[in-house]
Each structure stands twice: as C-alpha cells, then as structure tokens.
Design an enzyme around this catalytic site. Sequence first.
Site, PDB file in Angstrom:
ATOM      1  N   GLN A 272      27.269 -26.667  30.681  1.00 12.93           N
ATOM      2  CA  GLN A 272      26.491 -25.584  31.310  1.00 12.93           C
ATOM      3  C   GLN A 272      25.412 -26.134  32.253  1.00 12.93           C
ATOM      4  O   GLN A 272      24.353 -25.518  32.420  1.00 12.93           O
ATOM      5  CB  GLN A 272      25.848 -24.705  30.233  1.00 12.93           C
ATOM      6  CG  GLN A 272      26.819 -23.717  29.616  1.00 12.93           C
ATOM      7  CD  GLN A 272      27.455 -22.786  30.658  1.00 12.93           C
ATOM      8  OE1 GLN A 272      26.855 -22.439  31.662  1.00 12.93           O
ATOM      9  NE2 GLN A 272      28.694 -22.384  30.413  1.00 12.93           N
ATOM     10  N   SER A 273      25.671 -27.271  32.877  1.00 11.83           N
ATOM     11  CA  SER A 273      24.654 -27.878  33.758  1.00 11.83           C
ATOM     12  C   SER A 273      24.361 -27.013  34.987  1.00 11.83           C
ATOM     13  O   SER A 273      25.276 -26.686  35.760  1.00 11.83           O
ATOM     14  CB  SER A 273      25.159 -29.259  34.194  1.00 11.83           C
ATOM     15  OG  SER A 273      24.424 -29.723  35.302  1.00 11.83           O
TER      16      SER A 273
END
Length: 332
Positions: free
Chosen positions: A80-81
């Site tokens: 989920q960067s």
Amino acid sequence: MGLFPELDALLKKRIGLAHLPTPIEKLERLSGELGVTLYVKRDDLTESVASGNKIRKLEYLLYDAKEKGCDMLITCGGVQSNHCRATAAIAVRMGFACHLILRGDEPAIPDGNLLIDRILGATTAFYTREDFKNLPEIERDTVAMLEKQGRRPYLIPMGGSNATGSLGYIKMIEELKDILPAFDHIYCALGSGGTYAGMAIGLKHHGISSRLRGIAVCDDVAYFKAEVTRILREFDEWYGITFPDDLFNMDFDDRFVGIGYALNTPDELKELIRIARLEGLILDPVYTLKTFLGMMQQIREGKVAKGAKVLFIHTGGHYGIFPKGEEFKGVL
Ligand SMILES: Cc1ncc(COP(=O)(O)O)c(C=O)c1O
C-alpha cells in the site's frame, strides 16, 4: 540567498509536477480544544492521483532521471505504498515505464494504492517480509534484468528519500519562508526520513528558528537518526555541501507507532473519525493520523506552550484508507 549558496542552483534542477503552493488552513475547533493556534499545510492537495509528499521529491528525482537518459523508474515499498503509487502516476505523465518492488503478499483483489498502480499499468513484483530484507540484492537483480531487456532504469530508493528527493522539501520551506518565522513548531511524519531531512535543511538555509518535530510511524528514534544523518551526509558526498553539526540534532518521538507500521487500534481510527467530523479534514491511517496523535499528545504534555502557533504538514496518503474498510466498519 540562503546559508548554503550551492543549494540555490540545485533547487532549480526540478520538473514542475505538483500543484503549488499548497494551501494552509486554520483548524479552528482543534485550536480551541488544544489551546494553541493550529494550521495545516495541505500537501495532500499537491495532485490527485500523485497526491501527497512524494510528488515534491519526484520533481527532483525525475529531473535527474531525465538528465541521465533513463526511460524506466524502479522503486519499492509496502503493497500500500503511497510513494509507489505517486511514482507510477508520474512515470506515466513523464513517458517512463514503471516497475514496483513490493513488500507483502499479492492480494486477490487490488485495493487502495495498489489498485491505482494497476490502473496506471506499473508492473509489480511481490516479496515476503523475509525476502524483502535483502532489498539491495533484489534491486540489483531487478536493474540487471531490466537492463538486459534493453531498458535504462532509474532506481528510486524507498520513499524517494535520498539527497536528491529531499530537495523537494527544501523547496517546500522556500514556499513558506515568509510566513514560517511566525510558527513556533512544525510537525511531520517520519516514514523514510526524506521529508524531515529536507525541511530541516530548508529551515537552516533560510535562518528560520521554528522547531521541527518528527513523529515516527515505524521503527524508532535511533533508526531515524541514522536515516536522516545518511541523507544529510549524501549532500556532502554528492553535492559537496557540508552542514553544521546542529543540523544533526533532531527532534523525534517514537511513542506513536502503536501496534506497528500500517496497523491501527480501534481507538486510533475513532480519533481519525472525530477529527474528520470536527474539521472536515481526513487524515490517512498509516502516516498522518499517528503523527497528528503524537502532536496532540505533545501539546497536552506541555512540550508546546499554550498559545503557540503550530503547523502540521498533511503529507497525504488518502488511498490508504480504502483497504481498511473492514476495520472502519467496527468503529463507524
Ligand atoms: C502519506 C505519507 N506521509 C508521510 C510519509 C513520510 O515521509 P518520509 O518518507 O519522507 O519520511 C509518507 C511516506 O513514507 C507518506 O506516504
């Protein structure tokens, strides 16, 4: 001209990608509650799909990538960067291909930032937490593989946090330099350290004495001291700019990591909801929520004097809310 004249030329090596300057807004109700004058710098509004703090770093990293004749961006981060999502978006805008090295399992259904990565056409490779510990090796192999395919890859470190990326937040201080002296304290998240490093340098460069405080959302104070020190030293190694010793005195707090990076307790999410309903300001659960909680706690502890003027940097991350729908269900 600022304290480090060499910086002025470096700050021009930039491609304008973000919508700047971002606005500053007063949080009226929270100011009353906390007994300070609290403003928020809306860096969540730097762009839409590339929103948040990373686009400021990418303005400098992309200039460098273009100057080096590269045609592909490689970067890394969690599944989920926000940084990977912003990089994927800017790659498309700038005509680069993009490959993401991701930590964690590939979900059956992509959501949040990963969904945006997919829509933008970035290629992805997933590594377990254990394998990801060999990141330098993974990066080396990935670069070699892509070069074999005829690509000219440009490797961006985690969070875009090196000296080149940090120029984006030196530039952000320049954007604020006329109003910042009125602020006593500035708060930002510590994820990979580049935002803090850039702002610390920018404040010194312009002789502004507002106190910059970083709240860790992962790892600990020792880790971030080492990371920010590495970035400051890169300025020396890469650009021949040596900073005075006092820049290496950092103000970090690691008490708000909570149950772990990207993990939230129901009480934290309840605070996110309370702040949203009080001010119409949505924080992201991974970075800005924990940073905001840290700032409020420091104010309550008296680390910030009553009546002080405080600036909170909202560094974005909204897409990180969506994969947490299930967790929110319990507290909404
Ligand atoms: C939304 C958001 N805020 C803050 C940060 C922290 O910034 P930095 O990595 O420069 O410390 C990150 C990334 O790590 C982020 O994605």
